[in-house]
Design a protein around this motif. Sequence first.
Motif, short mmCIF file in Angstrom:
data_model
loop_
_atom_site.label_atom_id
_atom_site.label_comp_id
_atom_site.label_asym_id
_atom_site.label_seq_id
_atom_site.Cartn_x
_atom_site.Cartn_y
_atom_site.Cartn_z
N HIS A 35 0.77 -1.24 0.00
CA HIS A 35 0.00 0.00 0.00
C HIS A 35 0.81 1.29 0.00
O HIS A 35 0.22 2.38 -0.11
CB HIS A 35 -0.96 0.00 1.20
CG HIS A 35 -2.01 -1.05 1.10
ND1 HIS A 35 -1.86 -2.29 1.64
CD2 HIS A 35 -3.21 -1.05 0.48
CE1 HIS A 35 -2.93 -3.01 1.39
NE2 HIS A 35 -3.76 -2.29 0.67
N THR A 36 2.11 1.23 0.11
CA THR A 36 2.91 2.46 0.19
C THR A 36 2.78 3.32 -1.07
O THR A 36 2.68 4.54 -0.97
CB THR A 36 4.38 2.14 0.49
OG1 THR A 36 4.43 1.49 1.77
CG2 THR A 36 5.23 3.39 0.53
N ASP A 37 2.78 2.71 -2.25
CA ASP A 37 2.65 3.51 -3.47
C ASP A 37 1.38 4.35 -3.46
O ASP A 37 1.41 5.54 -3.79
CB ASP A 37 2.66 2.61 -4.72
CG ASP A 37 4.04 2.07 -5.05
OD1 ASP A 37 5.04 2.63 -4.54
OD2 ASP A 37 4.11 1.10 -5.81
N ASP A 38 0.27 3.75 -3.04
CA ASP A 38 -0.99 4.50 -2.98
C ASP A 38 -0.93 5.60 -1.93
O ASP A 38 -1.46 6.70 -2.15
CB ASP A 38 -2.16 3.55 -2.66
CG ASP A 38 -2.42 2.55 -3.77
OD1 ASP A 38 -2.08 2.85 -4.95
OD2 ASP A 38 -2.96 1.47 -3.48
N GLU A 39 -0.29 5.33 -0.80
CA GLU A 39 -0.16 6.34 0.24
C GLU A 39 0.71 7.51 -0.21
O GLU A 39 0.43 8.66 0.11
CB GLU A 39 0.39 5.72 1.52
CG GLU A 39 -0.60 4.76 2.19
CD GLU A 39 -0.02 4.07 3.41
OE1 GLU A 39 1.16 4.31 3.75
OE2 GLU A 39 -0.76 3.28 4.03
N ILE A 40 1.76 7.21 -0.97
CA ILE A 40 2.62 8.28 -1.49
C ILE A 40 1.86 9.12 -2.50
O ILE A 40 1.93 10.35 -2.49
CB ILE A 40 3.92 7.70 -2.09
CG1 ILE A 40 4.82 7.18 -0.96
CG2 ILE A 40 4.66 8.74 -2.94
CD1 ILE A 40 6.07 6.46 -1.42
N LYS A 41 1.10 8.47 -3.38
CA LYS A 41 0.27 9.22 -4.34
C LYS A 41 -0.71 10.13 -3.62
O LYS A 41 -0.89 11.28 -4.00
CB LYS A 41 -0.48 8.25 -5.26
CG LYS A 41 0.39 7.57 -6.28
CD LYS A 41 -0.40 6.57 -7.10
CE LYS A 41 0.52 5.72 -7.95
NZ LYS A 41 -0.19 4.62 -8.63
N ALA A 42 -1.34 9.61 -2.57
CA ALA A 42 -2.29 10.42 -1.80
C ALA A 42 -1.60 11.61 -1.14
O ALA A 42 -2.15 12.71 -1.09
CB ALA A 42 -2.99 9.56 -0.75
N ALA A 43 -0.37 11.39 -0.64
CA ALA A 43 0.38 12.49 -0.02
C ALA A 43 0.71 13.56 -1.05
O ALA A 43 0.62 14.77 -0.75
CB ALA A 43 1.65 11.96 0.63
N TYR A 44 1.09 13.15 -2.27
CA TYR A 44 1.36 14.13 -3.34
C TYR A 44 0.09 14.92 -3.67
O TYR A 44 0.14 16.13 -3.86
CB TYR A 44 1.87 13.44 -4.60
CG TYR A 44 3.36 13.21 -4.61
CD1 TYR A 44 4.26 14.28 -4.57
CD2 TYR A 44 3.88 11.93 -4.70
CE1 TYR A 44 5.63 14.06 -4.59
CE2 TYR A 44 5.25 11.70 -4.72
CZ TYR A 44 6.11 12.78 -4.67
OH TYR A 44 7.46 12.56 -4.68
N GLU A 45 -1.03 14.24 -3.73
CA GLU A 45 -2.29 14.92 -4.05
C GLU A 45 -2.67 15.92 -2.97
O GLU A 45 -3.18 17.00 -3.27
CB GLU A 45 -3.40 13.90 -4.26
CG GLU A 45 -3.24 13.11 -5.54
CD GLU A 45 -4.24 11.95 -5.67
OE1 GLU A 45 -5.13 11.81 -4.81
OE2 GLU A 45 -4.11 11.19 -6.65
N LYS A 46 -2.42 15.58 -1.69
CA LYS A 46 -2.73 16.51 -0.60
C LYS A 46 -1.85 17.75 -0.65
O LYS A 46 -2.26 18.81 -0.19
CB LYS A 46 -2.54 15.82 0.76
CG LYS A 46 -3.64 14.88 1.13
CD LYS A 46 -3.59 14.47 2.60
CE LYS A 46 -2.30 13.81 2.98
NZ LYS A 46 -2.30 13.23 4.33
N MET A 47 -0.65 17.58 -1.20
CA MET A 47 0.27 18.71 -1.26
C MET A 47 -0.27 19.80 -2.17
O MET A 47 -0.10 20.98 -1.90
CB MET A 47 1.65 18.26 -1.74
CG MET A 47 2.42 17.51 -0.70
SD MET A 47 3.94 16.75 -1.30
CE MET A 47 4.75 18.02 -2.21
#
Length: 157
Positions: A35-47
């Motif tokens: 799940h880390t890839d999805d969590e990183i994508k979500a973090a980029y989107e929040k930025m």
Amino acid sequence: MEAWLMSIIWKYLDKRSAAVDALKDYSNMKFIIEHTDDEIKAAYEKMGGVSSPQSDGMPRTHNPHAVEDRMIKGIEEIDVLKERYRQAAEYMAWFLPAWDELSGDERYVLETFYSDEERQTDSVYDICDRFHIERTSAYKKKNRALQKLVTLLYGKS
């Protein structure tokens, strides 16, 4: 630390307890890898992105550095996620070869017994039912599987 001291410390390491802890961490590490890839994508989107300059020169938010703060927080979160992933990958590189050497029955016994500490008694009964054995045999089966895992992870004592 000198090599002789490390070998003494290693000799007295509770390998059985360490193997149980590693076994208990397996599902968490697997989740991190998956799940880390999805969590990183979500973090980029929040930025989000940096907004364009305001024509009137007045900031539109209470904090004129809100965007920068959000980006810094996002970068820090991504760094934590990447480090967590790195540690999980190291764990899996160490643990999976030993885990894969176990038979399906041995993996079942260990997963069943250690997946939920609060229901270990029920787990023993699940093992008894699956293999049509009594409780003492189920515990012996668990102990043999655990000892094999310990040997695969740490070598012979």
